[in-house]
Design a protein around this motif. Structure first.
Motif, PDB file in Angstrom:
ATOM      1  N   LEU A 328       0.846  -1.193   0.000  1.00  0.00           N
ATOM      2  CA  LEU A 328       0.000   0.000   0.000  1.00  0.00           C
ATOM      3  C   LEU A 328       0.877   1.237   0.000  1.00  0.00           C
ATOM      4  N   VAL A 329       0.567   2.178  -0.907  1.00  0.00           N
ATOM      5  CA  VAL A 329       1.152   3.518  -0.894  1.00  0.00           C
ATOM      6  C   VAL A 329      -0.006   4.495  -0.769  1.00  0.00           C
ATOM      7  N   CYS A 330      -0.023   5.272   0.322  1.00  0.00           N
ATOM      8  CA  CYS A 330      -1.167   6.112   0.676  1.00  0.00           C
ATOM      9  C   CYS A 330      -0.690   7.561   0.798  1.00  0.00           C
ATOM     10  N   LEU A 331      -1.103   8.432  -0.150  1.00  0.00           N
ATOM     11  CA  LEU A 331      -0.545   9.773  -0.243  1.00  0.00           C
ATOM     12  C   LEU A 331      -1.642  10.829  -0.370  1.00  0.00           C
ATOM     13  N   ASP A 332      -1.598  11.821   0.517  1.00  0.00           N
ATOM     14  CA  ASP A 332      -2.410  13.037   0.412  1.00  0.00           C
ATOM     15  C   ASP A 332      -3.909  12.754   0.358  1.00  0.00           C
ATOM     16  N   ASN A 333      -4.381  11.785   1.151  1.00  0.00           N
ATOM     17  CA  ASN A 333      -5.805  11.489   1.227  1.00  0.00           C
ATOM     18  C   ASN A 333      -6.419  12.134   2.468  1.00  0.00           C
ATOM     19  N   LYS A 334      -7.717  12.369   2.412  1.00  0.00           N
ATOM     20  CA  LYS A 334      -8.477  12.753   3.595  1.00  0.00           C
ATOM     21  C   LYS A 334      -9.376  11.568   3.940  1.00  0.00           C
ATOM     22  N   ILE A 335      -9.176  10.981   5.115  1.00  0.00           N
ATOM     23  CA  ILE A 335      -9.913   9.782   5.515  1.00  0.00           C
ATOM     24  C   ILE A 335     -10.642  10.081   6.819  1.00  0.00           C
ATOM     25  N   THR A 336     -11.963  10.044   6.748  1.00  0.00           N
ATOM     26  CA  THR A 336     -12.810  10.395   7.880  1.00  0.00           C
ATOM     27  C   THR A 336     -13.546   9.153   8.360  1.00  0.00           C
ATOM     28  N   GLY A 337     -13.342   8.816   9.633  1.00  0.00           N
ATOM     29  CA  GLY A 337     -14.004   7.664  10.230  1.00  0.00           C
ATOM     30  C   GLY A 337     -14.601   8.018  11.570  1.00  0.00           C
ATOM     31  N   PRO A 338     -14.941   7.005  12.377  1.00  0.00           N
ATOM     32  CA  PRO A 338     -15.502   7.276  13.704  1.00  0.00           C
ATOM     33  C   PRO A 338     -14.541   8.094  14.564  1.00  0.00           C
ATOM     34  N   ALA A 339     -15.109   8.943  15.396  1.00  0.00           N
ATOM     35  CA  ALA A 339     -14.273   9.832  16.212  1.00  0.00           C
ATOM     36  C   ALA A 339     -13.514   9.076  17.293  1.00  0.00           C
ATOM     37  N   SER A 340     -14.096   8.002  17.800  1.00  0.00           N
ATOM     38  CA  SER A 340     -13.487   7.331  18.949  1.00  0.00           C
ATOM     39  C   SER A 340     -12.476   6.260  18.557  1.00  0.00           C
ATOM     40  N   TYR A 341     -12.814   5.414  17.579  1.00  0.00           N
ATOM     41  CA  TYR A 341     -11.915   4.309  17.242  1.00  0.00           C
ATOM     42  C   TYR A 341     -12.195   3.831  15.828  1.00  0.00           C
ATOM     43  N   GLY A 342     -11.138   3.546  15.088  1.00  0.00           N
ATOM     44  CA  GLY A 342     -11.277   2.987  13.750  1.00  0.00           C
ATOM     45  C   GLY A 342     -10.010   2.289  13.331  1.00  0.00           C
ATOM     46  N   ILE A 343     -10.147   1.351  12.390  1.00  0.00           N
ATOM     47  CA  ILE A 343      -8.997   0.621  11.847  1.00  0.00           C
ATOM     48  C   ILE A 343      -8.743   1.143  10.436  1.00  0.00           C
ATOM     49  N   LEU A 344      -7.606   1.724  10.222  1.00  0.00           N
ATOM     50  CA  LEU A 344      -7.274   2.214   8.885  1.00  0.00           C
ATOM     51  C   LEU A 344      -6.789   1.077   7.996  1.00  0.00           C
ATOM     52  N   LEU A 345      -5.918   0.203   8.520  1.00  0.00           N
ATOM     53  CA  LEU A 345      -5.315  -0.862   7.722  1.00  0.00           C
ATOM     54  C   LEU A 345      -5.370  -2.179   8.480  1.00  0.00           C
ATOM     55  N   GLN A 346      -5.827  -3.222   7.785  1.00  0.00           N
ATOM     56  CA  GLN A 346      -5.789  -4.574   8.321  1.00  0.00           C
ATOM     57  C   GLN A 346      -5.030  -5.464   7.344  1.00  0.00           C
TER      58      GLN A 346
END
Length: 421
Positions: A328-346
């Motif tokens: 994975l190459v992840c560049l200049d993204n805006k990623i919005t998830g739950p405020a308390s807890y979230g998994i970006l990468l599994q």
């Protein structure tokens, strides 16, 4: 240039006539060497036109011809259309600017058996270079649950442009083989592909189900898959650019394995400049993007996420890597998830978190340690361009490179059914 009038007496008139006669004698030879140029025609289909049905026009068409479809009375659809295209470089399009022509497969069984296609429009290997433009395609079903609006069956250089594809078992399906360079340069642009799927074999029907050498999806609105994913691809190269992908019944984007196509090195996927939104009412898989395998095969390549806005209400993974050879190459993204807890990468099935890298990402607080791993300074576009897989040996398409044009202009262009003439 000196001109010799034909009425002039003497040798000049004789010379001119002799030259004209020699040119006339050569015309049959020129016809032999330029048949496609000379034979290109426009074939009109519709009320009061020379041809009554789309199938008649396809049967009469030659390479280079344009089939123009005129609307039926009261906007009624052309019904039970079943085109199996084996001829190259034929365009099938709406005859009217900004008006989509309705084409329905309702009541026909797109079985794929014998000479019956598995789609309303099916492009076989001999149909390379064909274009489908300005049509509203719906109602393709069969007993196996995989009747499609459009099928690219190992053909190359197929363009699907400014079409609305909805209410089929599958929206667009394709296949091909990297070793024979088939299913290459599938170009899907400015289409609205929505609400395809069926409860017959639920979860195996998708808005897009692609395979083959390479596919580009550009400026499309892809949404509300009924039972499967919005985009599923087993292509060697999948490039998704400036699209709005949202409200899937399962994953928004599922990029998985094929024994030949993704087992090869540099089996990459690029998702760039897209808006990807997960519905808060999804009953299926809450993951957003999956890159890896679902059939036990290899997926040896990199997922490039660049300049996207990704929104999900779930703590489930935004990205899943599930193959030993995946990165994975992840560049200049805006990623919005739950405020308390979230998994970006599994990572699963032998994939490693150490093969993920990136910078310049704006992440929700709930992603915690990933904020430190993938945050940091924005990466300049010139540096990003050097990383992307512009290896033309496998993909001949030319994606947009003007990042400063902005996403909304492209999305509005697609949603409005913009001028394609």
């Amino acid at each position: 240039m000196k001109v010799y009038p034909l009425h002039t007496a003497g040798g000049n008139a004789t010379a001119v006539l002799g030259t004209l006669m020699r040119i006339a004698a050569l015309l049959p030879c020129l016809w032999i060497f330029m048949p496609n140029v000379c034979a290109a025609r426009e074939l009109d289909v519709g009320p009061g036109k020379p041809l009554a049905s789309i199938m008649q026009a396809v049967a009469a068409a030659h390479a280079g011809d344009v089939i123009r479809i005129w609307p039926r009375a009261d906007g009624r659809p052309y019904t039970k259309v079943a085109v199996e295209m084996d001829k190259p470089r034929i365009t099938i399009e709406s005859a009217l600017r900004r008006r989509a022509i309705r084409v329905s497969g309702t009541g026909f069984n797109y079985s794929g058996r014998g000479a019956i296609p598995r789609a309303v429009f099916q492009f076989n290997r001999g149909a390379s270079g064909c274009v489908l433009r300005g049509l509203n395609i719906s109602g393709a079903h069969n007993h196996a649950g995989n009747g499609a609006g459009v099928r690219i069956n190992s053909a190359n250089n197929i363009t699907i442009s400014h079409c609305t594809i909805h209410g089929n078992d599958m929206g667009i399906m394709s296949n091909g083989n990297l070793n024979s360079h088939s299913g290459a340069d599938q170009w899907i642009e400015f289409c609205h592909i929505t609400r395809n799927g069926t409860t017959n074999h639920a979860g195996y029907n998708h808005n897009l189900y692609l395979g083959g050498t390479s596919a580009l999806i550009l400026g499309c609105d892809i949404s509300h898959s009924l039972t499967g994913h919005n985009i599923k691809s087993r292509c060697h190269i999948t490039w998704i650019e400036y699209c709005y992908v949202h409200d899937s019944a399962n994953r928004e984007i599922d990029l998985v394995d094929d024994r030949v196509n993704t087992g090869a090195a540099r089996s990459d996927a690029v998702i760039i400049g897209c808006l990807i939104v997960k519905s808060p009412h999804t009953s299926g898989n809450h993951e957003v993007i999956h890159f890896g395998q679902d059939g036990g095969g290899a997926h040896n390549g990199t997922l490039f996420l660049v300049h996207n806005s990704i929104q999900t209400p779930y703590p489930s993974p935004v990205v899943v890597l599930s193959s030993k050879g995946s990165k994975l190459v992840c560049l200049d993204n805006k990623i919005t998830g739950p405020a308390s807890y979230g998994i970006l990468l599994q990572v699963t099935h032998g994939a490693r978190a150490t093969r993920a890298s990136g910078s310049g990402n704006l992440l929700s607080r709930g992603y915690g340690k990933e904020m430190q791993l993938l945050g940091g300074k924005l990466v300049h576009w010139n540096a990003i361009k050097r990383l992307l897989p512009w290896h033309a040996a496998q993909i001949q398409v030319a994606p947009l490179q003007r990042m400063d044009r902005g996403h909304l202009r492209i999305w509005r262009h697609a949603a409005a059914g913009a001028n394609w003439r």
